[in-house]
Design a protein around this motif. Structure first.
Motif, PDB file in Angstrom:
ATOM      1  N   ARG A 189       0.818  -1.210   0.000  1.00  0.00           N
ATOM      2  CA  ARG A 189       0.000   0.000   0.000  1.00  0.00           C
ATOM      3  C   ARG A 189       0.859   1.271   0.000  1.00  0.00           C
ATOM      4  N   VAL A 190       1.995   1.192  -0.669  1.00  0.00           N
ATOM      5  CA  VAL A 190       2.877   2.341  -0.819  1.00  0.00           C
ATOM      6  C   VAL A 190       2.794   2.844  -2.254  1.00  0.00           C
ATOM      7  N   ARG A 191       2.519   4.137  -2.412  1.00  0.00           N
ATOM      8  CA  ARG A 191       2.508   4.781  -3.723  1.00  0.00           C
ATOM      9  C   ARG A 191       3.781   5.603  -3.890  1.00  0.00           C
ATOM     10  N   ALA A 192       4.189   5.815  -5.138  1.00  0.00           N
ATOM     11  CA  ALA A 192       5.352   6.662  -5.428  1.00  0.00           C
ATOM     12  C   ALA A 192       5.079   7.479  -6.679  1.00  0.00           C
ATOM     13  N   ASN A 193       5.320   8.763  -6.591  1.00  0.00           N
ATOM     14  CA  ASN A 193       5.157   9.653  -7.734  1.00  0.00           C
ATOM     15  C   ASN A 193       6.261  10.703  -7.736  1.00  0.00           C
ATOM     16  N   MET A 194       6.363  11.405  -8.841  1.00  0.00           N
ATOM     17  CA  MET A 194       7.452  12.354  -9.020  1.00  0.00           C
ATOM     18  C   MET A 194       6.902  13.680  -9.545  1.00  0.00           C
ATOM     19  N   ILE A 195       7.424  14.765  -8.998  1.00  0.00           N
ATOM     20  CA  ILE A 195       7.085  16.101  -9.465  1.00  0.00           C
ATOM     21  C   ILE A 195       8.222  16.609 -10.337  1.00  0.00           C
ATOM     22  N   CYS A 196       7.887  17.140 -11.506  1.00  0.00           N
ATOM     23  CA  CYS A 196       8.894  17.646 -12.444  1.00  0.00           C
ATOM     24  C   CYS A 196       8.640  19.132 -12.694  1.00  0.00           C
ATOM     25  N   PRO A 197       9.202  19.997 -11.844  1.00  0.00           N
ATOM     26  CA  PRO A 197       8.979  21.434 -12.034  1.00  0.00           C
ATOM     27  C   PRO A 197       9.768  21.986 -13.211  1.00  0.00           C
ATOM     28  N   GLY A 198       9.253  23.061 -13.769  1.00  0.00           N
ATOM     29  CA  GLY A 198      10.060  23.894 -14.630  1.00  0.00           C
ATOM     30  C   GLY A 198      10.950  24.756 -13.751  1.00  0.00           C
ATOM     31  N   PHE A 199      11.446  25.855 -14.285  1.00  0.00           N
ATOM     32  CA  PHE A 199      12.305  26.725 -13.484  1.00  0.00           C
ATOM     33  C   PHE A 199      11.483  27.438 -12.418  1.00  0.00           C
ATOM     34  N   VAL A 200      11.871  27.216 -11.170  1.00  0.00           N
ATOM     35  CA  VAL A 200      11.280  27.891 -10.021  1.00  0.00           C
ATOM     36  C   VAL A 200      12.355  28.802  -9.459  1.00  0.00           C
ATOM     37  N   ARG A 201      12.014  30.025  -9.140  1.00  0.00           N
ATOM     38  CA  ARG A 201      13.045  30.996  -8.766  1.00  0.00           C
ATOM     39  C   ARG A 201      13.485  30.784  -7.312  1.00  0.00           C
ATOM     40  N   THR A 202      14.136  29.671  -7.077  1.00  0.00           N
ATOM     41  CA  THR A 202      14.714  29.326  -5.783  1.00  0.00           C
ATOM     42  C   THR A 202      16.167  29.799  -5.743  1.00  0.00           C
ATOM     43  N   PRO A 203      16.826  29.745  -4.577  1.00  0.00           N
ATOM     44  CA  PRO A 203      18.254  30.067  -4.531  1.00  0.00           C
ATOM     45  C   PRO A 203      19.089  29.224  -5.492  1.00  0.00           C
ATOM     46  N   LEU A 204      18.702  27.957  -5.694  1.00  0.00           N
ATOM     47  CA  LEU A 204      19.425  27.091  -6.625  1.00  0.00           C
ATOM     48  C   LEU A 204      19.381  27.654  -8.048  1.00  0.00           C
ATOM     49  N   VAL A 205      18.216  28.114  -8.469  1.00  0.00           N
ATOM     50  CA  VAL A 205      18.064  28.693  -9.806  1.00  0.00           C
ATOM     51  C   VAL A 205      18.709  30.072  -9.874  1.00  0.00           C
ATOM     52  N   GLU A 206      18.573  30.852  -8.814  1.00  0.00           N
ATOM     53  CA  GLU A 206      19.187  32.185  -8.807  1.00  0.00           C
ATOM     54  C   GLU A 206      20.697  32.103  -9.038  1.00  0.00           C
ATOM     55  N   ARG A 207      21.341  31.085  -8.446  1.00  0.00           N
ATOM     56  CA  ARG A 207      22.784  30.922  -8.634  1.00  0.00           C
ATOM     57  C   ARG A 207      23.127  30.529 -10.065  1.00  0.00           C
ATOM     58  N   GLN A 208      22.213  29.816 -10.724  1.00  0.00           N
ATOM     59  CA  GLN A 208      22.474  29.374 -12.093  1.00  0.00           C
ATOM     60  C   GLN A 208      22.485  30.535 -13.091  1.00  0.00           C
ATOM     61  N   ILE A 209      21.733  31.584 -12.806  1.00  0.00           N
ATOM     62  CA  ILE A 209      21.590  32.669 -13.788  1.00  0.00           C
ATOM     63  C   ILE A 209      22.948  33.301 -14.111  1.00  0.00           C
ATOM     64  N   PRO A 210      23.712  33.784 -13.117  1.00  0.00           N
ATOM     65  CA  PRO A 210      25.029  34.337 -13.464  1.00  0.00           C
ATOM     66  C   PRO A 210      26.015  33.280 -13.951  1.00  0.00           C
ATOM     67  N   GLU A 211      25.895  32.053 -13.446  1.00  0.00           N
ATOM     68  CA  GLU A 211      26.797  30.987 -13.893  1.00  0.00           C
ATOM     69  C   GLU A 211      26.598  30.698 -15.378  1.00  0.00           C
TER      70      GLU A 211
END
Length: 260
Positions: free
Chosen positions: A177-199
Motif C-alpha cells: 500500500r505504498v505509492r510513489a510519484n514524481m514532481i517535475c517542475p520547470g524553473f522555479v526561482r529558488t536560490p538554486l536557480v538564482e545561482r544558475q543565472i550568473p553561472e
C-alpha cells in the motif's frame, strides 16, 4: 484539512521548494519533519510553522549519510509513531561543460540526488511496510527528468535516474500500500536557480536577462517562472490522493515548457 495527523519527512526543506511544501503540509494538518544540511535554517522554518499553529520538528540531515538518514527516520517514528509521506527533495547543481567537468563534481551531484533519494527511500519503506496503511513517496524531479540542457550533465543524469527509482518503488511498494510519484517542475526561482543565472551567463557569454528570457523560459507558453505555490499545491495533491490509481507517475508543472 487534507493531511490531518499525517506525518511527513521532507529533505532539503529549510528553504525553497522543500520549505514551501512543508508549510503547506502543516497548514493541511500534517506533522512535518523539516530535514536539511543546515540545521539552523531548518529550525527557523520549524519556528515559522509552529508560529502559524502547525506541528514540526527540525532534523540535521546529510542525505548522503546512511546512518544519519536512518536515525532521522527513527526519530520521526519514535516521536510521532509512524511515517506516512517521505519527499526526496534535497538537491544541488553544478554548471560546467562535459569536457571540463571533474569526476568529483559529477559524483557530488549524483550523490545528493540519487544516493540521497535511495537512502531516504530505503529508510522510509522499512517503516511504511510495517504499517497497515502503507505510505507515499514523492520525488522531486525536474523538466530535466525529461529533457537535457547544456552544462548540466550530472543534474540531468540524476533527474532522469530518479524516474527509474520512482517507478520501481511504485511496482515494489504496491503490495504494501505504498505509492510513489514524481514532481517535475520547470524553473522555479529558488536560490538554486538564482545561482544558475550568473553561472550560465558567464558560461554562455550572454547577459543574465538573456539567460532568463532565451534559455530558461524561452519554451514556456507565457514566459513565466513556475512558483513555489504551484509545486506545493501539486505535492499536496499527490500526498492526499486516495488510491493507487495515481502511482509511478511523473507530473510536469512547467508553464508548458515540456508537454507530455
Amino acid at each position: 484539512m487534507q493531511l490531518t495527523d499525517k506525518t511527513a519527512l521532507i529533505t532539503g526543506a529549510a528553504g525553497g521548494i522543500g520549505r514551501a511544501i512543508a508549510e503547506r503540509y502543516a497548514r493541511e494538518g500534517a506533522r512535518v519533519a523539516v530535514a536539511d544540511l543546515d540545521l539552523a535554517a531548518a529550525e527557523a522554518t520549524v519556528a515559522e510553522i509552529r508560529a502559524n499553529g502547525g506541528r514540526a520538528m527540525a532534523l540535521a540531515m546529510d542525505v548522503t549519510d546512511e546512518a544519519v538518514v536512518d536515525a532521522g527516520v527513527e526519530r520521526i517514528v519514535a516521536e510521532w509513531d509512524g511515517l506516512d509521506i517521505a519527499i526526496a527533495n534535497a538537491g544541488i547543481q553544478h554548471i560546467a561543460p562535459l569536457h571540463s567537468l571533474t569526476f568529483a563534481d559529477w559524483r557530488k551531484v549524483l550523490a545528493v540526488h540519487l544516493d540521497g533519494a535511495f537512502l531516504v527511500t530505503s529508510a522510509a519503506l522499512r517503516q511504511m511496510y510495517r504499517q497497515e496503511h502503507g505510505g507515499c513517496l514523492i520525488y522531486m524531479g525536474s523538466v530535466h527528468s525529461k529533457l537535457a540542457s547544456p552544462l548540466k550533465a550530472p543534474y540531468v543524469a540524476a533527474k532522469h535516474g530518479l524516474l527509474g527509482l520512482c517507478r520501481t518503488v511504485a511496482k515494489e511498494g504496491a503490495k504494501h500500500r505504498v505509492r510513489a510519484n514524481m514532481i517535475c517542475p520547470g524553473f522555479v526561482r529558488t536560490p538554486l536557480v538564482e545561482r544558475q543565472i550568473p553561472e550560465q551567463a558567464a558560461a554562455l557569454g550572454i547577459s543574465e536577462e538573456a539567460v532568463i528570457r532565451d534559455v530558461m523560459l524561452k519554451d514556456t507558453v507565457d514566459g513565466e517562472f513556475t512558483t513555489l505555490e504551484d509545486i506545493a499545491e501539486l505535492a499536496l495533491h499527490l500526498a492526499a490522493f486516495p488510491s493507487a490509481a495515481l502511482t509511478g507517475q511523473s507530473v510536469v508543472a512547467s508553464h508548458g515548457w515540456y508537454m507530455q
